[in-house]
Write an enzyme that holds these catalytic residues in place. Sequence first.
Site, short mmCIF file in Angstrom:
data_model
loop_
_atom_site.label_atom_id
_atom_site.label_comp_id
_atom_site.label_asym_id
_atom_site.label_seq_id
_atom_site.Cartn_x
_atom_site.Cartn_y
_atom_site.Cartn_z
CB THR A 1 -0.90 -0.01 1.25
OG1 THR A 1 -1.47 1.29 1.43
CG2 THR A 1 -0.13 -0.34 2.53
CG ASP A 2 -1.18 4.97 -0.94
OD1 ASP A 2 -1.66 4.40 0.06
OD2 ASP A 2 -1.84 5.77 -1.65
CD GLU A 3 -3.08 3.80 4.66
OE1 GLU A 3 -2.77 3.70 5.86
OE2 GLU A 3 -4.24 3.94 4.26
CE1 TYR B 1 -3.43 -2.37 5.87
CE2 TYR B 1 -3.20 -0.04 5.33
CZ TYR B 1 -3.34 -1.35 4.93
OH TYR B 1 -3.41 -1.67 3.59
CE LYS C 1 -0.35 -4.55 3.16
NZ LYS C 1 -0.83 -5.89 2.70
P1 NAD Z 1 -10.27 -6.64 2.58
O1 NAD Z 1 -10.24 -6.26 4.01
O2 NAD Z 1 -11.47 -6.37 1.77
O3 NAD Z 1 -9.99 -8.21 2.46
C1 NAD Z 1 -8.98 -8.87 3.17
C2 NAD Z 1 -9.17 -10.35 2.96
O4 NAD Z 1 -8.13 -11.04 3.69
C3 NAD Z 1 -10.50 -10.89 3.49
O5 NAD Z 1 -11.07 -11.76 2.55
C4 NAD Z 1 -10.12 -11.62 4.76
O6 NAD Z 1 -11.00 -12.68 5.09
C5 NAD Z 1 -8.73 -12.12 4.41
N1 NAD Z 1 -7.91 -12.39 5.59
C6 NAD Z 1 -7.69 -11.57 6.65
N2 NAD Z 1 -6.88 -12.18 7.54
C7 NAD Z 1 -6.57 -13.40 7.02
C8 NAD Z 1 -5.76 -14.46 7.46
N3 NAD Z 1 -5.11 -14.43 8.63
N4 NAD Z 1 -5.64 -15.55 6.67
C9 NAD Z 1 -6.31 -15.62 5.47
N5 NAD Z 1 -7.10 -14.65 5.02
C10 NAD Z 1 -7.22 -13.55 5.78
O7 NAD Z 1 -8.98 -6.02 1.95
P2 NAD Z 1 -8.71 -5.29 0.56
O8 NAD Z 1 -9.09 -3.88 0.69
O9 NAD Z 1 -9.21 -6.13 -0.54
O10 NAD Z 1 -7.10 -5.31 0.55
C11 NAD Z 1 -6.41 -6.43 0.02
C12 NAD Z 1 -4.93 -6.16 0.10
O11 NAD Z 1 -4.61 -4.97 -0.61
C13 NAD Z 1 -4.41 -5.94 1.51
O12 NAD Z 1 -3.16 -6.55 1.61
C14 NAD Z 1 -4.31 -4.44 1.64
O13 NAD Z 1 -3.31 -4.08 2.57
C15 NAD Z 1 -3.92 -4.07 0.23
N6 NAD Z 1 -4.31 -2.73 -0.21
C16 NAD Z 1 -5.60 -2.30 -0.09
C17 NAD Z 1 -5.97 -1.06 -0.60
C18 NAD Z 1 -7.39 -0.54 -0.50
O14 NAD Z 1 -7.61 0.63 -0.83
N7 NAD Z 1 -8.36 -1.32 -0.10
C19 NAD Z 1 -5.01 -0.27 -1.22
C20 NAD Z 1 -3.70 -0.73 -1.32
C21 NAD Z 1 -3.37 -1.98 -0.83
O1 DAU Z 2 -4.07 4.21 0.60
C1 DAU Z 2 -4.30 2.82 0.53
C2 DAU Z 2 -5.10 2.41 1.74
O2 DAU Z 2 -6.40 2.95 1.55
C3 DAU Z 2 -5.17 0.92 1.96
O3 DAU Z 2 -3.88 0.42 2.21
C4 DAU Z 2 -6.08 0.60 3.13
O4 DAU Z 2 -6.24 -0.80 3.27
C5 DAU Z 2 -7.43 1.23 2.89
O5 DAU Z 2 -8.25 1.03 4.03
C6 DAU Z 2 -7.29 2.71 2.60
O6 DAU Z 2 -6.86 3.43 3.78
P1 DAU Z 2 -7.44 4.87 4.15
O7 DAU Z 2 -7.30 5.09 5.59
O8 DAU Z 2 -6.89 5.90 3.24
O9 DAU Z 2 -8.96 4.60 3.72
P2 DAU Z 2 -10.34 4.97 4.40
O10 DAU Z 2 -11.39 4.58 3.42
O11 DAU Z 2 -10.47 4.46 5.78
O12 DAU Z 2 -10.26 6.56 4.47
C7 DAU Z 2 -10.04 7.33 3.31
C8 DAU Z 2 -9.96 8.79 3.74
O13 DAU Z 2 -11.27 9.19 4.24
C9 DAU Z 2 -8.99 9.06 4.87
O14 DAU Z 2 -8.42 10.33 4.70
C10 DAU Z 2 -9.88 9.06 6.11
C11 DAU Z 2 -11.19 9.62 5.58
N1 DAU Z 2 -12.40 9.12 6.28
C12 DAU Z 2 -12.55 7.78 6.44
C13 DAU Z 2 -13.65 7.26 7.07
C14 DAU Z 2 -13.82 5.77 7.25
C15 DAU Z 2 -13.37 10.02 6.74
O15 DAU Z 2 -13.22 11.23 6.58
N2 DAU Z 2 -14.45 9.50 7.39
C16 DAU Z 2 -14.64 8.16 7.58
O16 DAU Z 2 -15.66 7.78 8.19
#
Ligand code: NAD
Ligand code: DAU
Length: 344
Positions: free
Chosen positions: A128-130, A153, A157
């Site tokens: 992730t970019d985080e 988190y 990562k």
């Molecule tokens: P998500 O939370 O929707 O899904 C996570 C999945 O992992 C779920 O299906 C969950 O059951 C499974 N899981 C959790 N713990 C587990 C374990 N111990 N063993 C096996 N399975 C397990 O997540 P997402 O948003 O689809 O993110 C997927 C990946 O991409 C993550 O690694 C996250 O860090 C990364 N990522 C997410 C975003 C985003 O914006 N959502 C952006 C960049 C990177």
């Molecule tokens: O940047 C990549 C990441 O994006 C992934 O690695 C993470 O798994 C994913 O959860 C996401 O993280 P963020 O913290 O950026 O996403 P979130 O949707 O929680 O929040 C996006 C932005 O919105 C952030 O600046 C916080 C803000 N926010 C979020 C929530 C849930 C609000 O203002 N109100 C809210 O209720």
Amino acid sequence: MRHLLVTGGAGFIGSNFVRWMLTHYTDLRVVVYDKLTYAGRLENLQDVAQQFAGRYAFVRGDICDADAVAAALRDHAIDTIVNFAAETHVDRSIMDPDAFIRTDVYGTYVLLEAARQAGNLRYHQISTDEVYGHIEGDHRSKETDILAPRSPYAASKAGADHLVNAYHITYGLPTTISRGANNIGPYQYPEKVVPLFVTNALNDEPLPVYGDGQQRRDYEYVLDHCQAIDLILRKGVLGETYNVGSGTEITNLEMVEILLDELGKPRSLIRHVEDRLGHDRRYCLDVSKIMALGWEPDYNHEEAIRATVRWYVANRWWWEPIRSGEFKEYYARVYGNRKVLSQP
Ligand code: NAD
Ligand code: DAU
């Protein structure tokens, strides 16, 4: 026939990736290995299970369970692992970091070790970019930047990324890493901001914007991310990391305005509430490296947000049951006592 293990494949990005790969390749078998936490849902894959029955299998398991992982690799003759499995929500990591350290760090180690023991399988890590932390000024994070994660988190990562690189350097494991921006699209659990706000607005409930809403994010359409991972698996240089995002940024308030316009809902739904602890103000990726590999996003921010909104409008069957379950408790815990700001 290639045999892919997609860990975390029942989650948001993982399920979109599985659908993408099975649709685009006929010489591919996909095994989803997933613990099915609150975020992992078989409904995300129900069409895949029907349409690709002969080339798709599901194994319920924890990536921290070394024996179960080894058995899945052996039983399904896996040659490639793509690891999406993680705890992913920053607010949950602030309240309960334990599962994040366990799954995101230790679980990644278990997968890397299993890949090594099975004869150095190809391994791709979804990051992730985080991991770069808050980005100052107009800098864009490059893959070579020092990692400076700021939430439990993001730190977990980043730990995983270091382990992946260590396994490549030390044992020659054929690895790659992709660092995605804020993905949005179908099947995203409604704790994340875009699906939370769409579903709140559809129920005429307020949208809790953290702080002043001027935080900057790159809202990337999930299929653009899937396409990039596919490309890295085919053409990525082993040992390398690739940023994946649109490379452009908008504020959270701008995102909310597009979302409300698409829904035809009033701005009066916006509520500025107490900020997230340690909230990163800005992420922004330099994506020139993945673009040089031949990738280009199909969606800009606005198209990505509008397409996502339309999916949630059309798919109440998917999110309504979620919002009536565990989610309610979670929502009360995060937002129940949160101060509403009169002056953001
Ligand atoms: P998500 O939370 O929707 O899904 C996570 C999945 O992992 C779920 O299906 C969950 O059951 C499974 N899981 C959790 N713990 C587990 C374990 N111990 N063993 C096996 N399975 C397990 O997540 P997402 O948003 O689809 O993110 C997927 C990946 O991409 C993550 O690694 C996250 O860090 C990364 N990522 C997410 C975003 C985003 O914006 N959502 C952006 C960049 C990177
Ligand atoms: O940047 C990549 C990441 O994006 C992934 O690695 C993470 O798994 C994913 O959860 C996401 O993280 P963020 O913290 O950026 O996403 P979130 O949707 O929680 O929040 C996006 C932005 O919105 C952030 O600046 C916080 C803000 N926010 C979020 C929530 C849930 C609000 O203002 N109100 C809210 O209720």
